[in-house]
Scaffold this motif. Structure first.
Motif, PDB file in Angstrom:
ATOM      1  N   VAL A 244      -9.660  -3.881  -2.721  1.00 24.35           N
ATOM      2  CA  VAL A 244     -10.286  -2.507  -3.077  1.00 24.35           C
ATOM      3  C   VAL A 244     -12.098  -1.827  -3.381  1.00 24.35           C
ATOM      4  O   VAL A 244     -12.330  -1.356  -3.232  1.00 24.35           O
ATOM      5  CB  VAL A 244     -10.407  -2.199  -4.733  1.00 24.35           C
TER       6      VAL A 244
ATOM      7  N   CYS B  63      -5.768   1.872  -6.128  1.00 27.69           N
ATOM      8  CA  CYS B  63      -4.533   2.342  -6.703  1.00 27.69           C
ATOM      9  C   CYS B  63      -5.383   0.381  -6.666  1.00 27.69           C
ATOM     10  O   CYS B  63      -4.426  -0.097  -7.892  1.00 27.69           O
ATOM     11  CB  CYS B  63      -3.567   1.870  -6.525  1.00 27.69           C
ATOM     12  N   GLY B  64      -5.446  -0.081  -6.168  1.00 28.33           N
ATOM     13  CA  GLY B  64      -5.510  -1.983  -6.350  1.00 28.33           C
ATOM     14  C   GLY B  64      -4.298  -2.542  -6.357  1.00 28.33           C
ATOM     15  O   GLY B  64      -4.125  -3.749  -6.352  1.00 28.33           O
ATOM     16  N   ALA B  65      -3.722  -2.123  -5.757  1.00 28.75           N
ATOM     17  CA  ALA B  65      -1.809  -2.833  -5.515  1.00 28.75           C
ATOM     18  C   ALA B  65      -2.362  -3.779  -4.349  1.00 28.75           C
ATOM     19  O   ALA B  65      -1.875  -5.229  -4.597  1.00 28.75           O
ATOM     20  CB  ALA B  65      -0.884  -1.453  -4.867  1.00 28.75           C
ATOM     21  N   CYS B  66      -2.870  -3.147  -3.686  1.00 29.85           N
ATOM     22  CA  CYS B  66      -3.175  -4.295  -2.074  1.00 29.85           C
ATOM     23  C   CYS B  66      -3.882  -5.677  -3.553  1.00 29.85           C
ATOM     24  O   CYS B  66      -3.745  -7.024  -2.739  1.00 29.85           O
ATOM     25  CB  CYS B  66      -3.937  -4.176  -1.006  1.00 29.85           C
TER      26      CYS B  66
ATOM     27  N   PRO C  11      -4.836  -2.422   4.984  1.00 32.47           N
ATOM     28  CA  PRO C  11      -5.753  -3.391   3.471  1.00 32.47           C
ATOM     29  C   PRO C  11      -6.980  -4.752   4.606  1.00 32.47           C
ATOM     30  O   PRO C  11      -7.937  -4.477   4.448  1.00 32.47           O
ATOM     31  CB  PRO C  11      -5.144  -3.871   2.236  1.00 32.47           C
TER      32      PRO C  11
ATOM     33  N   PHE D 196     -13.453  -1.568   0.147  1.00 34.25           N
ATOM     34  CA  PHE D 196     -13.046  -0.078   0.270  1.00 34.25           C
ATOM     35  C   PHE D 196     -14.126   0.532  -0.190  1.00 34.25           C
ATOM     36  O   PHE D 196     -14.280   1.786   0.055  1.00 34.25           O
ATOM     37  CB  PHE D 196     -11.351   0.349   0.039  1.00 34.25           C
TER      38      PHE D 196
ATOM     39  N   CYS E 190      -7.352   5.908   0.668  1.00 32.65           N
ATOM     40  CA  CYS E 190      -7.190   4.813  -0.105  1.00 32.65           C
ATOM     41  C   CYS E 190      -7.275   5.929  -1.070  1.00 32.65           C
ATOM     42  O   CYS E 190      -8.293   6.314  -1.511  1.00 32.65           O
ATOM     43  CB  CYS E 190      -8.222   4.035   0.614  1.00 32.65           C
ATOM     44  N   ILE E 191      -6.186   5.533  -2.164  1.00 38.01           N
ATOM     45  CA  ILE E 191      -6.542   6.113  -4.320  1.00 38.01           C
ATOM     46  C   ILE E 191      -7.185   5.173  -4.844  1.00 38.01           C
ATOM     47  O   ILE E 191      -7.290   4.823  -5.749  1.00 38.01           O
ATOM     48  CB  ILE E 191      -5.085   6.393  -4.697  1.00 38.01           C
TER      49      ILE E 191
ATOM     50  N   CYS F 293       0.725  -1.546  -0.730  1.00 40.87           N
ATOM     51  CA  CYS F 293       0.325  -0.284  -0.019  1.00 40.87           C
ATOM     52  C   CYS F 293       1.106   1.285  -0.386  1.00 40.87           C
ATOM     53  O   CYS F 293       1.783   1.466   0.550  1.00 40.87           O
ATOM     54  CB  CYS F 293      -1.106  -0.332   1.212  1.00 40.87           C
ATOM     55  N   PRO F 294       1.200   2.698  -0.880  1.00 46.85           N
ATOM     56  CA  PRO F 294       1.172   3.318  -0.643  1.00 46.85           C
ATOM     57  C   PRO F 294       1.158   4.601   0.528  1.00 46.85           C
ATOM     58  O   PRO F 294       1.854   5.858  -0.084  1.00 46.85           O
ATOM     59  CB  PRO F 294       0.854   3.388  -2.449  1.00 46.85           C
ATOM     60  N   ILE F 295       0.177   4.263   0.366  1.00 47.64           N
ATOM     61  CA  ILE F 295      -1.180   5.098   1.811  1.00 47.64           C
ATOM     62  C   ILE F 295      -0.293   4.464   3.108  1.00 47.64           C
ATOM     63  O   ILE F 295      -0.192   5.178   4.055  1.00 47.64           O
ATOM     64  CB  ILE F 295      -2.187   5.205   1.381  1.00 47.64           C
TER      65      ILE F 295
HETATM   66  S1  SF4 Z   1      -6.115   0.578  -3.283  1.00 47.38           S
HETATM   67 FE1  SF4 Z   1      -5.165  -1.000  -1.060  1.00 47.38          FE
HETATM   68  S2  SF4 Z   1      -3.048  -0.753  -1.811  1.00 47.38           S
HETATM   69 FE2  SF4 Z   1      -4.023   1.094  -2.994  1.00 47.38          FE
HETATM   70  S3  SF4 Z   1      -4.248   2.843  -1.712  1.00 47.38           S
HETATM   71 FE3  SF4 Z   1      -6.255   1.719  -0.865  1.00 47.38          FE
HETATM   72  S4  SF4 Z   1      -5.299   0.257   0.655  1.00 47.38           S
HETATM   73 FE4  SF4 Z   1      -3.443   1.068  -0.203  1.00 47.38          FE
END
Ligand code: SF4
Ligand code: SF4
Ligand code: SF4
Ligand code: SF4
Lengths: 194, 527
Positions: free
Chosen positions: B442, B428-431, B402, B445, B425-426, B396-398
């Motif tokens: 995501v 981004c889908g990285a998680c 998650p 979220f 949370c942006i 997670c970049p933030i």
């Molecule tokens: S989508 Fe996941 S990795 Fe991306 S900002 Fe939100 S919680 Fe963090």
């Protein structure tokens, strides 16, 4: 003897000052009405529809606060409101009596409206505008969909329509995975049985 | 550097400014070497009345009207809005709702334009070639008038950012050429094919905001794009404060706040804009569009779109007129049968997954992907229990947690999730990408954010309704009091003045008083 007088006098002055301070504090920090009623009222959706059996949200809040009414009578509030009220009152949650209906909106068929102002008088949130003898309009953003204006209209020109769904207000559904649904159901059961 | 070591270094702040977390998805940049092709003009264009973040536009044309390319066909209502222009010459045939690329599958009012094939342009907007001696506010108005919105996908009205604010002077202009989403290559191609125009656009931006320094940021999987920009930069003598930065490829590096931190070491505080820390970042495509608007007097009527995906026979980069039906674009690239195919609007990490291709190209269309359902589903059907591996937090970049947030959203504890910074949370889908248990993090979220937004909307509506209802009660109370006061006034004036008179009129007043009571009852029941 003198010292006794001094003591009495200083005590008297102190009592006077304290009395004044208390009186001012009483005036300054006075809370209108019953704080419990205010708190309950803040949880209610303010539709003022009377579906709870009381003539509005505040009266229902008063009834709940006094223990006269149950926590599960507000239909438009749905599960969330019921849970919050039960939490606040410190009682077991109860199942709702009816599912909340889809949000509605009143619409005056303007060419049929005779301008009798009866609906204006019925609307609890002043959502209808119009002068006597001229056609009336519902302010869509203010209407709570309470239905109270339909009955009084002598020419039946008010329709209750489904509130249009705005794309800006669309929200993501729960993911359709088994675990998502399970977790959700668990929570709902949880809520149902305290 | 092994990922573990780098992450540790990042967290300890030892690595010079680099955003934390991030992932390395397979980039699938199938179209990196495919030159931008100009697409044929479609027979009918569909232009939704809102293609930007902000308020919806209202149509300026009626059915039957003839329009020219670049003619304004919808007016912006409100400040946060930009107008819509006709993408080609032709006739307005319909104004009605049409599906837009949105996860809900819902539509918006749209103007349908049947092209006449001549593609005649509206020449009424004159080029401003002498922009260097032009007042920035005039250039800003040009950006608004030409309908510019962030073409990187966020579609925030561009003119709003292009402002000189004494309180927040912009020091650095960042040209965002990161394009970190897999598959997408349109900014890459633009940098290769239109480096001079983009640079000129950047010079215009720097003039508009009064900045002297600039950074062109490119990831190292597009070295040739960086070289192309460097070359164009070397050829100019007036942009000494600008440098090209090549960054190691990592997703989501192109996300605005992450990129700004990596490049400047400055963090944009939550709820603030980059301008508040003296930075302005602009996307490649938008910068090119600004060049077109200022130097050529061309409103935004076309954009580059990467049409790609593992299910597409001929992936490509296309220069497409806005409003072009997406189905026809896929057909052009050899795809007609959409069974077993997932359409994605945007990139695979953050883009919208859509049920069918019946929507037009809009200002936010960075990419159009046709993915085989198997490839997409494999990642997202069977959700397993969380094994607390912590990969998601690492990615997670933030620096959110998650798995915890997903738990809270799943069990409807939204307020709690909000306390744990759900709204930071942006998406981004990285998680989700790294989760070995295939948990659609995501999605949880988005669900949680939506539910919270709904609750907050309901609460504020309830609050407004309460106020209205209280005002009404107070008014009724007041009217009653006034009526009572009037009545007693009337009674007083009619009341006998002296004792003698009183005796005379006693009987009269009594009946009159009773009548008055009856009268007031009548009015009350009417109320
Ligand atoms: S989508 Fe996941 S990795 Fe991306 S900002 Fe939100 S919680 Fe963090
Ligand atoms: S049912 Fe709910 S919304 Fe309607 S009046 Fe009663 S408390 Fe208010
Ligand atoms: S307009 Fe009718 S339905 Fe709407 S709030 Fe007023 S009385 Fe209720
Ligand atoms: S990556 Fe998935 S399994 Fe691992 S901790 Fe996060 S949510 Fe749990």
């Amino acid at each position: 003897m003198i010292s006794l007088l001094y003591a009495l006098a200083s005590l008297g002055v102190f009592a006077l000052v304290a009395g004044i301070v208390l009186a001012i504090a009483q005036k300054l920090f006075h809370i209108e009405g019953d704080p419990m009623v205010e708190k309950l009222d803040a949880l209610l959706p303010q539709t003022q529809c009377g579906q709870c059996g009381y003539p509005g949200c505040k009266p229902y809040a008063t009834a709940v606060a006094s223990g006269e009414a149950d926590v599960n009578h507000c239909v438009p509030g749905g599960e969330r409101t019921m849970l919050q009220i039960a939490d606040l009152m410190g009682v077991e949650p109860k199942d709702l009596e009816a599912e909340p209906a889809a949000p509605m909106l009143a619409f005056v068929r303007e060419d049929e409206c005779i301008g009798c102002t009866l609906c204006i008088k019925a609307c609890p949130v002043d959502a209808i505008v119009g002068a006597p003898k001229q056609y009336h309009t519902v302010i869509a953003d203010h209407c709570t969909g309470c239905n109270l204006c339909v009955e009084p209209c002598p020419v039946d020109c008010i329709d209750m329509l489904m509130k249009p769904e705005l794309i800006e207000h669309w929200s993501w559904p729960l993911p359709d995975t088994k675990r998502a649904q399970l977790g959700h159901e668990r929570r709902e059961q949880h809520a149902g049985h305290g | 550097m092994p990922a573990m070591v780098r992450k540790l270094a990042q967290r300890l702040g030892m690595l010079q400014h680099s955003f934390v977390g991030g992932v390395h998805p397979n980039m699938h940049k199938l179209t990196a070497d495919v030159a931008i092709e100009e697409c044929d003009i479609a027979p009918v264009h569909v232009l939704p009345m809102k293609q930007h973040i902000g308020e919806i536009c209202s149509p300026l044309v009626a059915v039957g009207d003839l329009v020219l390319r670049g003619q304004k066909i919808a007016r912006s209502e409100g400040y946060l809005s930009v107008p819509v222009h006709a993408p080609t010459s032709g006739r307005v045939v319909k104004i009605e709702e049409h599906t837009i690329p949105h996860p809900s599958g819902m539509g918006l009012p749209s103007i349908f334009i049947e092209s006449d094939g001549d593609d005649k342009s509206d020449e009424s907007i004159a080029p401003i070639s002498d922009w260097i001696n032009t007042d920035p506010t005039q250039l800003r108005e040009r950006a608004r008038k030409c309908g510019l919105a962030g073409l990187g996908g966020a579609v925030f009205p561009t003119f709003i950012k292009l402002v000189q604010d004494k309180r927040f002077p912009i020091e650095t202009v960042i040209l965002n050429g990161i394009e970190c989403e897999p598959y997408l290559t349109n900014d890459h191609r633009l940098m290769l094919e239109h480096a001079e125009e983009i640079l000129e656009g950047m010079a215009i931006i720097m003039h508009m905001v009064g900045a002297d320094s600039g950074i062109i940021a490119v990831e190292d999987n597009k070295q040739n794009a960086a070289d192309s920009m460097q070359q164009a930069l070397d050829a100019r003598s007036d942009m000494d404060g600008v440098v090209v930065h090549v960054l190691p490829t990592r997703y989501p590096q192109g996300s605005e706040k992450q990129l700004i931190y990596t490049l400047t070491g400055r963090e944009v505080p939550a709820g603030k804009l980059p301008m508040h820390i003296g930075v302005l970042s602009q996307n490649i495509g938008t910068t090119k569009a600004l060049f077109d608007a200022v130097m050529l007097g061309k409103p935004l009527t076309e954009r580059t779109v990467t049409v790609s995906g593992d299910a597409l026979a001929k992936p490509s980069n296309l220069l497409v007129r806005l409003g072009t039906p997406v189905r026809s674009l896929f057909a052009r690239q050899g795809l007609d049968d959409f069974s077993g195919i997932q359409i994605v609007h945007g990139g695979p990490m953050m883009g919208e997954r859509l049920k069918n291709p019946d929507f037009p190209v809009v200002k936010s269309s960075t990419g159009l992907l046709a993915m085989s359902l198997q490839a997409m589903k494999a990642a997202h059907t069977v959700e397993q229990p969380c094994i607390r591996c912590g990969h998601c937090s690492e990615a997670c970049p933030i620096s959110l947690v998650p798995n915890l947030l997903a738990d809270q959203c799943r069990s409807d504890q939204f307020e709690k999730a909000a306390q744990y910074d759900l709204f930071d949370c942006i998406e981004c889908g990285a998680c989700s990408y790294v989760c070995p248990s295939n948990i659609p993090l995501v999605h949880y979220f988005r669900y949680g954010k939506g539910q919270l937004a709904l609750q907050r909307r309901e609460d504020s509506f309830a609050e407004a309704s309460r106020k209205r209802s209280e005002t009404r009660d107070a008014r009724i109370e007041r009217e009653k009091a006034e009526k009572a006061a009037r009545r007693s006034q009337v009674r007083k004036t009619h009341a006998p003045k002296t004792d003698e008179a009183k005796a005379e009129t006693d009987a009269e007043t009594k009946t009159g008083g009773e009548a008055g009571v009856a009268d007031s009852k009548a009015t009350e029941s009417k109320d």
